[in-house]
Design a protein around this motif. Structure first.
Motif, PDB file in Angstrom:
ATOM      1  N   ALA A  69       0.832  -1.203   0.000  1.00 12.83           N
ATOM      2  CA  ALA A  69       0.000   0.000   0.000  1.00 12.83           C
ATOM      3  C   ALA A  69       0.867   1.253   0.000  1.00 12.83           C
ATOM      4  O   ALA A  69       1.981   1.251   0.523  1.00 12.83           O
ATOM      5  CB  ALA A  69      -0.898   0.004   1.223  1.00 12.83           C
ATOM      6  N   VAL A  70       0.341   2.300  -0.573  1.00 10.80           N
ATOM      7  CA  VAL A  70       1.084   3.553  -0.651  1.00 10.80           C
ATOM      8  C   VAL A  70       1.431   4.049   0.746  1.00 10.80           C
ATOM      9  O   VAL A  70       2.555   4.486   0.995  1.00 10.80           O
ATOM     10  CB  VAL A  70       0.287   4.620  -1.434  1.00 10.80           C
ATOM     11  N   ASN A  71       0.495   3.965   1.670  1.00 16.06           N
ATOM     12  CA  ASN A  71       0.783   4.434   3.028  1.00 16.06           C
ATOM     13  C   ASN A  71       1.938   3.675   3.655  1.00 16.06           C
ATOM     14  O   ASN A  71       2.743   4.261   4.377  1.00 16.06           O
ATOM     15  CB  ASN A  71      -0.462   4.315   3.915  1.00 16.06           C
ATOM     16  N   GLN A  72       2.021   2.380   3.412  1.00 15.93           N
ATOM     17  CA  GLN A  72       3.123   1.587   3.955  1.00 15.93           C
ATOM     18  C   GLN A  72       4.442   1.999   3.302  1.00 15.93           C
ATOM     19  O   GLN A  72       5.465   2.097   3.969  1.00 15.93           O
ATOM     20  CB  GLN A  72       2.883   0.093   3.750  1.00 15.93           C
ATOM     21  N   LEU A  73       4.415   2.253   1.999  1.00 12.54           N
ATOM     22  CA  LEU A  73       5.626   2.723   1.310  1.00 12.54           C
ATOM     23  C   LEU A  73       6.074   4.064   1.881  1.00 12.54           C
ATOM     24  O   LEU A  73       7.266   4.288   2.099  1.00 12.54           O
ATOM     25  CB  LEU A  73       5.380   2.843  -0.193  1.00 12.54           C
ATOM     26  N   GLU A  74       5.126   4.948   2.105  1.00 14.14           N
ATOM     27  CA  GLU A  74       5.467   6.260   2.663  1.00 14.14           C
ATOM     28  C   GLU A  74       6.039   6.126   4.067  1.00 14.14           C
ATOM     29  O   GLU A  74       6.986   6.827   4.428  1.00 14.14           O
ATOM     30  CB  GLU A  74       4.238   7.170   2.664  1.00 14.14           C
TER      31      GLU A  74
ATOM     32  N   ILE B 271      12.058   2.925  -3.272  1.00 11.80           N
ATOM     33  CA  ILE B 271      10.714   3.329  -2.820  1.00 11.80           C
ATOM     34  C   ILE B 271      10.275   4.586  -3.545  1.00 11.80           C
ATOM     35  O   ILE B 271       9.126   4.691  -3.973  1.00 11.80           O
ATOM     36  CB  ILE B 271      10.703   3.531  -1.291  1.00 11.80           C
ATOM     37  N   LEU B 272      11.172   5.549  -3.708  1.00 15.09           N
ATOM     38  CA  LEU B 272      10.829   6.760  -4.450  1.00 15.09           C
ATOM     39  C   LEU B 272      10.409   6.435  -5.867  1.00 15.09           C
ATOM     40  O   LEU B 272       9.456   7.003  -6.392  1.00 15.09           O
ATOM     41  CB  LEU B 272      12.006   7.745  -4.445  1.00 15.09           C
ATOM     42  N   SER B 273      11.098   5.492  -6.477  1.00 11.58           N
ATOM     43  CA  SER B 273      10.759   5.056  -7.828  1.00 11.58           C
ATOM     44  C   SER B 273       9.390   4.376  -7.843  1.00 11.58           C
ATOM     45  O   SER B 273       8.569   4.613  -8.742  1.00 11.58           O
ATOM     46  CB  SER B 273      11.830   4.114  -8.347  1.00 11.58           C
ATOM     47  N   ASP B 274       9.126   3.503  -6.862  1.00 10.47           N
ATOM     48  CA  ASP B 274       7.835   2.837  -6.773  1.00 10.47           C
ATOM     49  C   ASP B 274       6.694   3.832  -6.612  1.00 10.47           C
ATOM     50  O   ASP B 274       5.590   3.620  -7.113  1.00 10.47           O
ATOM     51  CB  ASP B 274       7.807   1.855  -5.588  1.00 10.47           C
TER      52      ASP B 274
END
Length: 48
Positions: free
Chosen positions: A2-7, A41-44
């Motif tokens: 999930a985006v929140n987890q990546l952030e 992560i920035l790329s994802d």
């Protein structure tokens, strides 16, 4: 993931990297590993 987890992971890695750099960590392998993970992560998230 999930985006929140990546952030959340991005924030944690960025804070850890900054802490280590500011406190004189000489382990370039560890620092480079964190930088690579941060860039991934920035790329994802399509931020770079």
């Amino acid at each position: 993931m999930a985006v929140n987890q990546l952030e959340t992971n991005l924030e944690a890695i960025t804070r850890t990297l900054a802490y280590l750099e500011n406190n004189g960590c000489n382990d370039e392998n560890k620092l480079n590993e964190l930088r690579r993970e941060r860039d991934k992560i920035l790329s994802d998230l399509k931020l770079i």
